[in-house]
Design a protein around this motif. Structure first.
Motif, PDB file in Angstrom:
ATOM      1  N   GLY A 168       0.776  -1.237   0.000  1.00  0.00           N
ATOM      2  CA  GLY A 168       0.000   0.000   0.000  1.00  0.00           C
ATOM      3  C   GLY A 168       0.801   1.278   0.000  1.00  0.00           C
TER       4      GLY A 168
ATOM      5  N   SER B 205       2.465   3.870  -1.918  1.00  0.00           N
ATOM      6  CA  SER B 205       2.533   4.341  -3.307  1.00  0.00           C
ATOM      7  C   SER B 205       3.889   4.928  -3.679  1.00  0.00           C
TER       8      SER B 205
ATOM      9  N   TYR C 211       6.344   2.995  -5.784  1.00  0.00           N
ATOM     10  CA  TYR C 211       6.200   2.974  -7.238  1.00  0.00           C
ATOM     11  C   TYR C 211       7.029   4.074  -7.906  1.00  0.00           C
TER      12      TYR C 211
ATOM     13  N   ALA D 209       0.974   3.174 -11.924  1.00  0.00           N
ATOM     14  CA  ALA D 209       0.502   2.665 -10.633  1.00  0.00           C
ATOM     15  C   ALA D 209       0.539   3.768  -9.580  1.00  0.00           C
TER      16      ALA D 209
ATOM     17  N   ARG E 244      -2.312   6.279 -10.177  1.00  0.00           N
ATOM     18  CA  ARG E 244      -3.633   5.761  -9.818  1.00  0.00           C
ATOM     19  C   ARG E 244      -3.816   5.527  -8.320  1.00  0.00           C
ATOM     20  N   THR E 245      -2.736   5.502  -7.571  1.00  0.00           N
ATOM     21  CA  THR E 245      -2.856   5.243  -6.127  1.00  0.00           C
ATOM     22  C   THR E 245      -2.350   6.379  -5.254  1.00  0.00           C
TER      23      THR E 245
ATOM     24  N   SER F 220      -1.439  10.370  -3.988  1.00  0.00           N
ATOM     25  CA  SER F 220      -2.215  11.596  -3.784  1.00  0.00           C
ATOM     26  C   SER F 220      -1.392  12.832  -4.121  1.00  0.00           C
TER      27      SER F 220
ATOM     28  N   LEU G 279      -1.350  -3.400  -9.414  1.00  0.00           N
ATOM     29  CA  LEU G 279      -2.407  -2.961  -8.512  1.00  0.00           C
ATOM     30  C   LEU G 279      -3.263  -4.128  -8.054  1.00  0.00           C
TER      31      LEU G 279
ATOM     32  N   ARG H 150      -1.435  -5.492  -5.199  1.00  0.00           N
ATOM     33  CA  ARG H 150      -1.610  -4.579  -4.060  1.00  0.00           C
ATOM     34  C   ARG H 150      -2.913  -4.891  -3.341  1.00  0.00           C
ATOM     35  N   GLY H 151      -3.980  -5.064  -4.107  1.00  0.00           N
ATOM     36  CA  GLY H 151      -5.268  -5.357  -3.503  1.00  0.00           C
ATOM     37  C   GLY H 151      -5.293  -6.698  -2.785  1.00  0.00           C
TER      38      GLY H 151
ATOM     39  N   ARG I  69      -3.624  -6.786   0.844  1.00  0.00           N
ATOM     40  CA  ARG I  69      -4.160  -5.954   1.929  1.00  0.00           C
ATOM     41  C   ARG I  69      -5.232  -6.688   2.684  1.00  0.00           C
TER      42      ARG I  69
END
Length: 200
Positions: A125, A127, A130, A156, A159-160, A162, A193, A196-197, A200
């Motif tokens: 998780g 980011s 990346y 990636a 998209r993840t 901020s 991704l 990543r999911g 978690r």
């Protein structure tokens, strides 16, 4: 410094049984902060990030490059995300010894571990991992140069993350790629991704 607070620098990479990944990382981080403050203390306007009480032992007996390498590797292997992100910086101290800088196996392991730990941090998780992976594949220093992989990691991150710089980072990674390469990069980003999911 009390041996129970320091990782062992034995050839086998042993560490004290009570040393957790977090404490191993914090030990390395404190050592570096203390050395930076000590070296910068003569600089006018330098604001210290440490205290004399924290640094006394580190100033008397700073961690050796081998101890730093052992501690940061242990912390990263145990899943400490900060250690995984900072592995390349801290572990590179092992190459201050010229013998190590000429050891092809150690160099290979350092490069592979850097990528592996960043991949693990990204899957967990983080980011910013990346961004570092994208730079690694773009520059070709710690892994073979691969502009499609660099773009995939930038995608990636975009998209993840901020960060307000995500779009410009992605555009920079896309520069020079053709349509097929961009599509392949997006497919790779989807795969990243999905890992990543799943973690978690």
């Amino acid at each position: 410094m009390n041996q129970t607070t320091r990782p062992s620098a034995k050839a086998g990479g042993e560490h004290p049984a009570d040393a957790s990944a977090t404490s191993a990382y914090e030990l390395v981080e404190k050592d570096l902060r203390c050395q930076i403050d000590r070296e910068a203390s003569a600089t006018a306007g330098h604001i210290r990030s440490t205290t004399d009480a924290l640094c006394r032992d580190f100033w008397l007996e700073p961690l050796s490059p081998e101890e730093v390498f052992t501690a940061i590797t242990h912390a990263a292997e145990q899943g400490n995300i900060r250690a995984q992100l900072d592995y390349a910086l801290y572990a590179s101290r092992i190459f201050e010894d010229e013998r190590n800088s000429l050891d092809p196996d150690l160099i290979r392991d350092y490069k592979q571990n850097t990528v592996r730990f960043l991949e693990s941090a990204g899957a967990a998780g983080e980011s910013n991992a990346y961004v570092r992976l994208s730079d690694i594949y773009k520059n070709g220093i710690l892994a073979s140069k691969d502009p499609v992989m660099a773009y995939a990691y930038a995608e990636a991150f975009f998209r993840t993350g901020s960060s307000r710089y995500g779009a410009s980072f992605l555009n920079n990674a896309a520069a020079g790629l053709d349509g097929a390469q961009l599509r392949r990069g997006k497919e790779l980003a989807n795969h990243l991704l999905s890992k990543r999911g799943a973690s978690r």
